[in-house]
Design a protein around this motif. Structure first.
Motif, PDB file in Angstrom:
ATOM      1  N   ILE A 113      -0.636   4.243   3.065  1.00 12.93           N
ATOM      2  CA  ILE A 113      -1.634   3.546   3.591  1.00 12.93           C
ATOM      3  C   ILE A 113      -2.075   4.246   5.125  1.00 12.93           C
ATOM      4  CG2 ILE A 113      -0.460   1.851   5.349  1.00 12.93           C
ATOM      5  CD1 ILE A 113      -3.668   0.274   4.288  1.00 12.93           C
ATOM      6  N   CYS A 114      -1.677   5.210   5.698  1.00 17.57           N
ATOM      7  CA  CYS A 114      -1.680   5.455   6.928  1.00 17.57           C
ATOM      8  C   CYS A 114      -1.383   7.149   7.113  1.00 17.57           C
ATOM      9  CB  CYS A 114      -0.633   4.705   8.444  1.00 17.57           C
ATOM     10  SG  CYS A 114      -1.101   3.566   8.959  1.00 17.57           S
ATOM     11  N   HIS A 115      -1.190   7.706   5.767  1.00 13.95           N
ATOM     12  CA  HIS A 115      -1.047   8.943   5.860  1.00 13.95           C
ATOM     13  C   HIS A 115      -1.421   9.864   4.745  1.00 13.95           C
ATOM     14  CE1 HIS A 115       2.738   7.457   8.806  1.00 13.95           C
ATOM     15  NE2 HIS A 115       2.206   8.829   9.067  1.00 13.95           N
ATOM     16  N   ASP A 116      -1.417  10.943   4.828  1.00 15.72           N
ATOM     17  CA  ASP A 116      -1.911  11.411   3.420  1.00 15.72           C
ATOM     18  C   ASP A 116      -1.376  11.263   2.120  1.00 15.72           C
ATOM     19  OD1 ASP A 116      -4.181  12.531   4.752  1.00 15.72           O
ATOM     20  OD2 ASP A 116      -3.300  14.527   5.030  1.00 15.72           O
ATOM     21  N   ASP A 117      -1.806  11.741   1.663  1.00 15.21           N
ATOM     22  CA  ASP A 117      -0.526  11.568  -0.039  1.00 15.21           C
ATOM     23  C   ASP A 117       0.359  12.874  -0.255  1.00 15.21           C
ATOM     24  OD1 ASP A 117      -1.784   9.311  -1.153  1.00 15.21           O
ATOM     25  OD2 ASP A 117      -3.315  10.072  -2.712  1.00 15.21           O
ATOM     26  N   TYR A 177       0.922  -1.066  -0.206  1.00 17.24           N
ATOM     27  CA  TYR A 177      -0.078   0.220   0.006  1.00 17.24           C
ATOM     28  C   TYR A 177       1.016   1.594   0.268  1.00 17.24           C
ATOM     29  CZ  TYR A 177      -3.532  -2.614   0.919  1.00 17.24           C
ATOM     30  OH  TYR A 177      -4.666  -4.390   1.024  1.00 17.24           O
ATOM     31  N   ASN A 178       2.030   1.203  -0.251  1.00 19.24           N
ATOM     32  CA  ASN A 178       2.608   2.109  -0.466  1.00 19.24           C
ATOM     33  C   ASN A 178       3.513   2.547  -1.988  1.00 19.24           C
ATOM     34  OD1 ASN A 178       3.189   2.713   2.771  1.00 19.24           O
ATOM     35  ND2 ASN A 178       4.579   0.876   2.282  1.00 19.24           N
ATOM     36  N   GLY A 179       3.658   3.862  -2.360  1.00 19.66           N
ATOM     37  CA  GLY A 179       3.691   3.476  -3.757  1.00 19.66           C
ATOM     38  C   GLY A 179       4.907   5.342  -3.525  1.00 19.66           C
ATOM     39  N   LEU A 180       5.363   5.083  -4.634  1.00 15.88           N
ATOM     40  CA  LEU A 180       6.554   6.146  -5.227  1.00 15.88           C
ATOM     41  C   LEU A 180       6.213   6.726  -6.578  1.00 15.88           C
ATOM     42  CD1 LEU A 180       8.850   8.292  -4.230  1.00 15.88           C
ATOM     43  CD2 LEU A 180      10.466   6.392  -5.199  1.00 15.88           C
ATOM     44  N   GLY A 181       6.384   7.971  -6.746  1.00 17.63           N
ATOM     45  CA  GLY A 181       6.238   8.463  -8.666  1.00 17.63           C
ATOM     46  C   GLY A 181       6.250   9.239  -8.396  1.00 17.63           C
TER      47      GLY A 181
END
Length: 66
Positions: free
Chosen positions: A41-45, A21-25
């Motif tokens: 998942i547990c923080h704002d984008d 559920y984590n991502g880096l773009g």
């Protein structure tokens, strides 16, 4: 310290790294601006403009938010 040089014309490029559920773009827009995007998942984008292209200088780093 390292140097990265990119050249492209008219097209935007999007590079995403995902794990669960984590991502880096890394978003490289056609106008020359570069944005990083973090998703957890547990923080704002989070989106951050890390490079803003200007015709005045090749080294126009900007640390402001998008």
């Amino acid at each position: 310290m390292f140097q990265v040089r990119l050249s492209h014309k008219n097209y935007s490029r999007y590079i995403y790294f995902n794990r669960s559920y984590n991502g880096l773009g890394v978003l490289i827009y056609g106008d020359g601006n570069v944005v990083i995007e973090l998703n957890e998942i547990c923080h704002d984008d989070f989106r951050e403009l890390i490079f803003e292209y200007t015709t005045e200088s090749e080294n126009s780093w900007n640390c402001g938010s998008v």
